[in-house]
Design a protein around this motif. Structure first.
Motif, PDB file in Angstrom:
ATOM      1  N   THR A   1      57.360  23.921  51.977  1.00  0.00           N
ATOM      2  CA  THR A   1      58.365  22.859  51.908  1.00  0.00           C
ATOM      3  C   THR A   1      59.094  22.885  50.578  1.00  0.00           C
ATOM      4  OG1 THR A   1      56.965  21.496  53.356  1.00  0.00           O
ATOM      5  CG2 THR A   1      58.725  20.375  52.157  1.00  0.00           C
TER       6      THR A   1
ATOM      7  N   GLN B   1      60.146  16.169  56.293  1.00  0.00           N
ATOM      8  CA  GLN B   1      61.011  16.022  57.463  1.00  0.00           C
ATOM      9  C   GLN B   1      62.463  16.349  57.102  1.00  0.00           C
ATOM     10  OE1 GLN B   1      61.108  12.054  59.083  1.00  0.00           O
ATOM     11  NE2 GLN B   1      61.770  12.765  61.095  1.00  0.00           N
TER      12      GLN B   1
ATOM     13  N   ALA C   1      62.833  20.119  56.660  1.00  0.00           N
ATOM     14  CA  ALA C   1      62.659  20.853  57.916  1.00  0.00           C
ATOM     15  C   ALA C   1      63.971  20.978  58.677  1.00  0.00           C
ATOM     16  CB  ALA C   1      61.613  20.166  58.779  1.00  0.00           C
TER      17      ALA C   1
END
Length: 406
Positions: A68, A320, A323
């Motif tokens: 990430t 999130q 992503a």
């Protein structure tokens, strides 16, 4: 839980910065901060954006965290364009970065190098709890490109560590310093905290003596601050512990400065001492002298060219956003010239190099003269046009800054 994020202006989904931020990009030093928000337990005094396993909840994975962060590093390259930005310093903070495998930390560092390039001789630091490393992991970190490590020691007295909810044993930081040296780390810092409820002068002297004997080339010493919303604040509010006393804190600072100076450490920022110029934390100096930095990770605060922004707090929300290749930024502010000048004064006056007298606003000249008369500023540098704090001035640095901000 960690404190709330400040309000600010919205950030485009792309993370695009205003033109004013990109002006002069590459002319100022550029660094990277990587926030690793994981902790085994939450220390009672801490209000940083950190999470234990029980607090993370769904959607946040320590195992996927490196991937990430690498996505945010790639986003940073897109946002900052093609400007040559060799990275001067990298700092992994937290939390406890060394709760991630050394391979993950090295992979994040490699991504920074791949996207931006590390300047030859770049300073690369990770924070670590003494219990979160061993000789093998330190060897891997050193081979992965890290050359500086900062251990949270806080105190050598068990009863002080218990008040702070620190989990390491008193002798472990010294052993960790030895192991880091054996692994080839060029620079090692120990963090100390003073004025913890229940700590005595002798406790503080013992902690300083143990830190010095451990052999770091840098020591940071901070007065305990009771932050609202922490477990420590609740205990003080209930009367279980006394509030730290400002006069006691001043006495502890004087003890620290004397003992560290006698051991060959010189102050270069109010709360930081180093054995040589080369041992100073170059990453923090980049912050304090107006450099640019991109801060990756949940809740991390970046600054480029007078624009400051901060990421969403929770690791799940952060993951999130990335992503979907969206910026994880929560909000931002563009500092005007006055705000930037005020920040420069607040930060540079705390440095041993001082602040130029010519840059002081005309309305603050009376306060400057009063500070000199009170012995808060060194007379000789003042004659050369530089305000440098005396030892007494360091004790009153925050109050002096308030007097000078007009």
């Amino acid at each position: 839980m960690p404190s709330t994020l400040p309000d600010g202006d919205p950030v485009p989904t792309s993370g695009e910065l205003p033109g004013s931020a990109l002006s002069g990009l590459g002319e100022r030093p550029f660094g990277f901060y990587v926030h690793v928000p994981f902790c085994v337990t939450r220390c009672g005094y801490c209000d940083f954006n950190t999470y234990t396993a029980a607090e993370l909840g769904p959607g946040a994975s320590r195992q996927d965290y490196a991937d990430t962060v690498v996505e945010e590093i790639r986003l940073a390259r897109r946002v900052l364009g093609d400007a040559e930005l060799p990275v001067e310093t990298v700092f992994f903070g937290g939390g406890t970065p060394t709760l991630l495998p050394p391979e993950d930390l090295a992979r994040i560092l490699a991504a920074i190098d791949s996207e931006f390039g590390l300047r030859p001789g770049a300073e690369v630091t990770t924070e670590a709890n003494p219990e979160s490393v061993d000789p093998a992991s330190l060897e891997k970190l050193r081979h992965g490109g890290f050359n500086r490590i900062s251990f949270g020691m806080q105190s050598v007295r068990e009863h002080v560590l218990q008040v702070l909810d620190r989990r390491h044993t008193p002798g472990r930081p010294a052993a960790a310093v030895r192991e880091a040296r054996q692994a080839g780390f060029e620079h090692v810092n120990l963090d100390l905290i003073y004025s913890t409820p229940g700590e005595t002068d002798d406790d503080w002297r013992a902690s300083l003596a143990a830190a010095i004997e451990a052999g770091p080339d840098h020591v940071s010493a901070y007065s305990l601050i009771v932050e609202e919303g922490t477990r420590l604040a609740a205990r003080i509010r209930r009367g279980e512990l006394p509030m730290p006393d400002d006069d006691v804190a001043a006495d502890r600072y004087l003890i620290a400065d004397r003992m560290l100076a006698e051991a060959g450490f010189q102050w270069y920022e109010v709360s930081n001492w180093a054995t040589s110029d080369g041992a100073r934390c170059r990453h923090n100096l980049l912050y304090w002298t107006g450099g640019d930095w991109w801060a990756a990770g949940p809740g991390a605060h970046s600054h480029v060219g007078g624009t400051r922004w901060w990421n969403v707090k929770h690791p799940a929300a952060y993951a999130q956003r990335l992503a979907t290749h969206a910026s994880p930024a929560h909000a931002r502010e563009v500092l005007d010239d006055e705000a930037r000048a005020d920040e420069r004064l607040m930060l540079e006056l705390r440095l041993a190099s001082g602040y130029p007298l010519a840059e002081v606003a005309p309305g603050a000249r009376t306060a400057v003269a009063a500070a000199l008369a009170r012995g808060l500023l060194e007379p000789e540098p003042f004659k050369s046009g530089v305000m440098v704090l005396t030892l007494q001035g360091r004790l009153l640095a925050d109050a002096l800054v308030r007097d000078l901000l007009v």
